[in-house]
Design a protein around this motif. Sequence first.
Motif, PDB file in Angstrom:
ATOM      1  N   ASP A 331       6.653  -3.684  -2.668  1.00 16.93           N
ATOM      2  CA  ASP A 331       5.215  -3.843  -2.435  1.00 16.93           C
ATOM      3  C   ASP A 331       4.991  -4.614  -1.134  1.00 16.93           C
ATOM      4  O   ASP A 331       5.810  -5.459  -0.755  1.00 16.93           O
ATOM      5  N   GLU A 332       3.872  -4.301  -0.464  1.00 16.20           N
ATOM      6  CA  GLU A 332       3.496  -4.950   0.804  1.00 16.20           C
ATOM      7  C   GLU A 332       4.618  -4.803   1.847  1.00 16.20           C
ATOM      8  O   GLU A 332       5.019  -5.763   2.495  1.00 16.20           O
ATOM      9  N   VAL A 333       5.096  -3.577   2.026  1.00  9.06           N
ATOM     10  CA  VAL A 333       6.244  -3.361   2.912  1.00  9.06           C
ATOM     11  C   VAL A 333       5.912  -3.652   4.376  1.00  9.06           C
ATOM     12  O   VAL A 333       6.816  -3.826   5.199  1.00  9.06           O
ATOM     13  N   HIS A 334       4.620  -3.751   4.704  1.00 10.12           N
ATOM     14  CA  HIS A 334       4.264  -4.121   6.082  1.00 10.12           C
ATOM     15  C   HIS A 334       4.725  -5.536   6.427  1.00 10.12           C
ATOM     16  O   HIS A 334       4.696  -5.936   7.590  1.00 10.12           O
ATOM     17  N   MET A 335       5.173  -6.302   5.424  1.00 14.41           N
ATOM     18  CA  MET A 335       5.736  -7.633   5.685  1.00 14.41           C
ATOM     19  C   MET A 335       6.980  -7.558   6.557  1.00 14.41           C
ATOM     20  O   MET A 335       7.463  -8.579   7.048  1.00 14.41           O
ATOM     21  N   LEU A 336       7.504  -6.358   6.771  1.00 16.69           N
ATOM     22  CA  LEU A 336       8.617  -6.180   7.718  1.00 16.69           C
ATOM     23  C   LEU A 336       8.275  -6.744   9.081  1.00 16.69           C
ATOM     24  O   LEU A 336       9.158  -7.158   9.840  1.00 16.69           O
ATOM     25  N   GLU A 337       6.989  -6.782   9.389  1.00 21.95           N
ATOM     26  CA  GLU A 337       6.554  -7.234  10.701  1.00 21.95           C
ATOM     27  C   GLU A 337       6.323  -8.740  10.758  1.00 21.95           C
ATOM     28  O   GLU A 337       6.060  -9.293  11.823  1.00 21.95           O
ATOM     29  N   PRO A 357      22.797   3.075  -4.241  1.00 21.86           N
ATOM     30  CA  PRO A 357      22.564   4.262  -3.400  1.00 21.86           C
ATOM     31  C   PRO A 357      21.820   5.388  -4.112  1.00 21.86           C
ATOM     32  O   PRO A 357      21.212   6.239  -3.459  1.00 21.86           O
ATOM     33  N   MET A 358      21.844   5.417  -5.437  1.00 23.12           N
ATOM     34  CA  MET A 358      21.194   6.494  -6.175  1.00 23.12           C
ATOM     35  C   MET A 358      19.767   6.139  -6.596  1.00 23.12           C
ATOM     36  O   MET A 358      19.064   6.952  -7.191  1.00 23.12           O
ATOM     37  N   ALA A 359      19.331   4.913  -6.296  1.00 17.08           N
ATOM     38  CA  ALA A 359      18.001   4.472  -6.717  1.00 17.08           C
ATOM     39  C   ALA A 359      16.908   5.176  -5.916  1.00 17.08           C
ATOM     40  O   ALA A 359      17.100   5.568  -4.764  1.00 17.08           O
ATOM     41  N   GLN A 360      15.764   5.329  -6.562  1.00 15.09           N
ATOM     42  CA  GLN A 360      14.577   5.866  -5.892  1.00 15.09           C
ATOM     43  C   GLN A 360      13.798   4.693  -5.298  1.00 15.09           C
ATOM     44  O   GLN A 360      13.486   3.725  -6.003  1.00 15.09           O
ATOM     45  N   PHE A 361      13.487   4.771  -4.000  1.00 13.34           N
ATOM     46  CA  PHE A 361      12.746   3.709  -3.325  1.00 13.34           C
ATOM     47  C   PHE A 361      11.288   4.129  -3.156  1.00 13.34           C
ATOM     48  O   PHE A 361      10.991   5.199  -2.608  1.00 13.34           O
ATOM     49  N   ILE A 362      10.382   3.266  -3.601  1.00  8.14           N
ATOM     50  CA  ILE A 362       8.948   3.479  -3.420  1.00  8.14           C
ATOM     51  C   ILE A 362       8.414   2.301  -2.606  1.00  8.14           C
ATOM     52  O   ILE A 362       8.477   1.147  -3.063  1.00  8.14           O
ATOM     53  N   TYR A 363       7.933   2.574  -1.419  1.00  8.88           N
ATOM     54  CA  TYR A 363       7.394   1.530  -0.534  1.00  8.88           C
ATOM     55  C   TYR A 363       5.867   1.623  -0.548  1.00  8.88           C
ATOM     56  O   TYR A 363       5.304   2.710  -0.379  1.00  8.88           O
ATOM     57  N   LEU A 364       5.193   0.479  -0.714  1.00 15.48           N
ATOM     58  CA  LEU A 364       3.736   0.464  -0.825  1.00 15.48           C
ATOM     59  C   LEU A 364       3.121  -0.427   0.247  1.00 15.48           C
ATOM     60  O   LEU A 364       3.628  -1.524   0.516  1.00 15.48           O
ATOM     61  N   SER A 365       2.036   0.051   0.841  1.00 10.44           N
ATOM     62  CA  SER A 365       1.327  -0.777   1.824  1.00 10.44           C
ATOM     63  C   SER A 365      -0.083  -0.260   2.037  1.00 10.44           C
ATOM     64  O   SER A 365      -0.331   0.948   2.001  1.00 10.44           O
ATOM     65  N   ALA A 366      -0.998  -1.187   2.272  1.00  7.53           N
ATOM     66  CA  ALA A 366      -2.371  -0.794   2.619  1.00  7.53           C
ATOM     67  C   ALA A 366      -2.551  -0.714   4.121  1.00  7.53           C
ATOM     68  O   ALA A 366      -3.502  -0.095   4.601  1.00  7.53           O
ATOM     69  N   THR A 367      -1.667  -1.328   4.869  1.00  7.74           N
ATOM     70  CA  THR A 367      -1.900  -1.470   6.311  1.00  7.74           C
ATOM     71  C   THR A 367      -0.618  -1.222   7.097  1.00  7.74           C
ATOM     72  O   THR A 367       0.212  -2.121   7.244  1.00  7.74           O
ATOM     73  N   VAL A 368      -0.448  -0.020   7.580  1.00  8.07           N
ATOM     74  CA  VAL A 368       0.679   0.311   8.457  1.00  8.07           C
ATOM     75  C   VAL A 368       0.127   1.057   9.669  1.00  8.07           C
ATOM     76  O   VAL A 368      -0.610   2.033   9.521  1.00  8.07           O
ATOM     77  N   GLY A 369       0.467   0.582  10.866  1.00 13.98           N
ATOM     78  CA  GLY A 369      -0.085   1.165  12.084  1.00 13.98           C
ATOM     79  C   GLY A 369       0.466   2.543  12.415  1.00 13.98           C
ATOM     80  O   GLY A 369      -0.257   3.433  12.846  1.00 13.98           O
TER      81      GLY A 369
END
Length: 809
Positions: A331-337, A357-369
């Motif tokens: 959640d809030e993956v825009h925190m990468l910045e 390696p077999m997991a499903q990744f779900i990335y969530l964000s409201a604000t990505v440029g």
Amino acid sequence: MLIKDKRKNPVILGEVSLSDTPTGPRPLRFRVIRDGKEELRRPEEVIELCRRSERILISKGGNQKSQIRLVEMLSGFHLEAELVNVCRFCLMKKQFNFVNPKSILYHSERICKECAEEELLRALRNTHCHYSEDAIQRMLDILSKTKDLDRTLGMLDPEELESDITKYDVIQAKTEEKLVQTSTLKISKKLKGLLLKKSKTLLPVQSLAVESGLFFGKNLLVTSATATGKTLIGEMAGVENCLKKKGKMLYLVPLVALANQKYDQFGKRYGQIGLRTSIRIGSTKIRTRKTQSMRKSLDSEIIVATYEGIDYLLRVGEADLLGQIGTIVVDEVHMLEDADRGHRLDGVISRLKYVAPMAQFIYLSATVGNPAELARKLDATLVEYEHRPVPIERHLIFSSQEKKLKIMERLIREEYAKTSSKNHRGQTIVFTNSRRNCHRIAQGLSMQAGAYHAGLSLEKRRIIEKQFASGKLPVVVTTAALAAGVDFPASQVIFESLAMGINWITQKEFLQMLGRAGRPDFHDRGVVILLASPEKNYSSEQAMTEDEVAVKLLKGQMEEMHVAYGEEEQTEEMLACAAVTSNMEDLKYMARKMVADIDFNTTVQKLQKYKFIVKKGKDIALTRLGSIAARHFLSPARAFLIKDAVLGEKEPLNIVSNLVFFDAAYFKFAPQISSALKINMPSRVFQGAAIDIVFEAENLSALNDTIQDQLYAFASDFLTCNCKENPFCGCAEKKFGERIIKWRVEGLEPEDIVQRLDAMYGISTYAGDVYGYLDDVIRCLDAIEMMARAFSKAKIAYLAKQLKKRIEG
């Protein structure tokens, strides 16, 4: 006035006096002003000018007797005149301009646009505030839109504010026709049953996610506005994978407060279908009577964690304890910045891709440029939904700092008096720039209000969350730092400040915060209000003022995401990656999986140089020093500081108080001190000027006895070292930290420590900050103990271990 070519300024300006004659009124005297010179002309010239004119106009609204005499005089010369509406303000300036029903209304009359703008600018000057050009243009735009100067001037008076006037724009909602029917989902009956209780159809972004392969194990980057239903996307994937025995769900969030809330929600929601939920927030080890009931074991099907909470398990080599992982929701993956924590989020994602390696990744964000580029780097399919589920009205109000509280009071009351079609009362979130302001505003409002921030204890935060969720609390006042976090179903968001600390909020942060207004399950619309003060800024380094920033944010576009880290951050992340593998190729794999570009060869060479890793062919291994640095999130510089202190056989308390500082302390009586001494005393205790004022004891005689006693106690306990640089040598901060640690060792709870600091020194702080500080101390003591064992300093290791246990409680 003689007007040519419809110009505003007359070619000739004159004054004619009439006399009554047996044949009617006739010109008696004619005085002309031309090119700044005045001269008397023949009275007959008035009639000659009238005869040569295409139109003779007489202004309505003047003296009726004079108008009648003038018309009678013209009639005597067989001349006709028209009665017309002209701008009275222009006439007073010896100018001419027509007005009509579309002209600006002012005090029950119409005036021309130019005069209305002049009056508006004059009123702005009379406020004794310097409005920015953007703010002035905004006011001029409102005048042009409303055609009403009185209503426009109402913007300057909190008693006269009108929502139609303050409204900047409306972000419209979009109704989608193609929504996935919940009953058609090919998922487990237990999950489908829960979803059907919520709605017969999925929301638009949820429908897009399903169509993009959510239930087929696809990695997704989901970007959409707040309150569009992103969280449920991650939950659906994770719970379905749990029920189908594909592995656990890790739900990662940036904030402890958000982790606590998700832990509570998931426990109630999914406990009814047999799924257990645990929580992991860093290496938290503080044991108090209020934190014992939280489930922290790793055998649960759902684990809610902060980024650092999961990363800690990986860094200490305990990834296997997680078991099989089916879904990882970030959640809030825009925190990468984020400048401070972005590299750690990037690193933990890369490490999770390696260990699961077999997991499903779900990335969530409201604000990505630039979501498409980010999706590519994350190896995910982009699910982008740009519309809101409910419309948002955005309002801009210019206000002095002193009037903000009164305006907020009115806005909050009006909103709370409303009930949506979903039968929910209107509630408000107020964002301000500091924790102290949270309490100041909450206490200043005449209705029940909750001050909410990360400095509060978990128990207090939960009480406020429950009160707000039940609709019993009209308003929560919080900091911008929690904007992306806790889920308060508010219909209205008020920006009391446009800063975070002393820095202006960014466009991304602004969009994140305004997105808290309006929830489809609760509200019909959201309202966002910016209270902007002309001339206001929060530091001398800020070139822009708050009213400029407000207009810029409302006009602004999302900045593109830029993820890049310095050498020290790259070194830390590659060291952490080395903690989960013994193979150079695996290390390269994790470096490639990071969003930021990593200078791999240079970074590995540095790790070898620092003796953090040893490399033999394609094999790598952490040294004891490297292992200590990795598991405790230590930069190389900090690791060497601890090593040198241990080798110097310094006491653990002395070492830790030099490494971990408690700076969230405030002089409660700073305003009174400032007033009494006629100085500006900062409220933060360990800000240079504040310490200096306390250190100069003769300054304190003007204060009342209670404040004097508390400040003398502070000075005698913390400012009595013999350093030449006293009080700016750092000893005060060190002693202050030691005092908190000693009180904790004596058995005081963080809440008790807060009360004692208040009573003894007039210093206010928050229990949450004390918890955080003691957690950092424990982590540092753990590093000291391990470092001492690594370098055969048994006594230091023993003392560090004992001190750590006593702080843990």
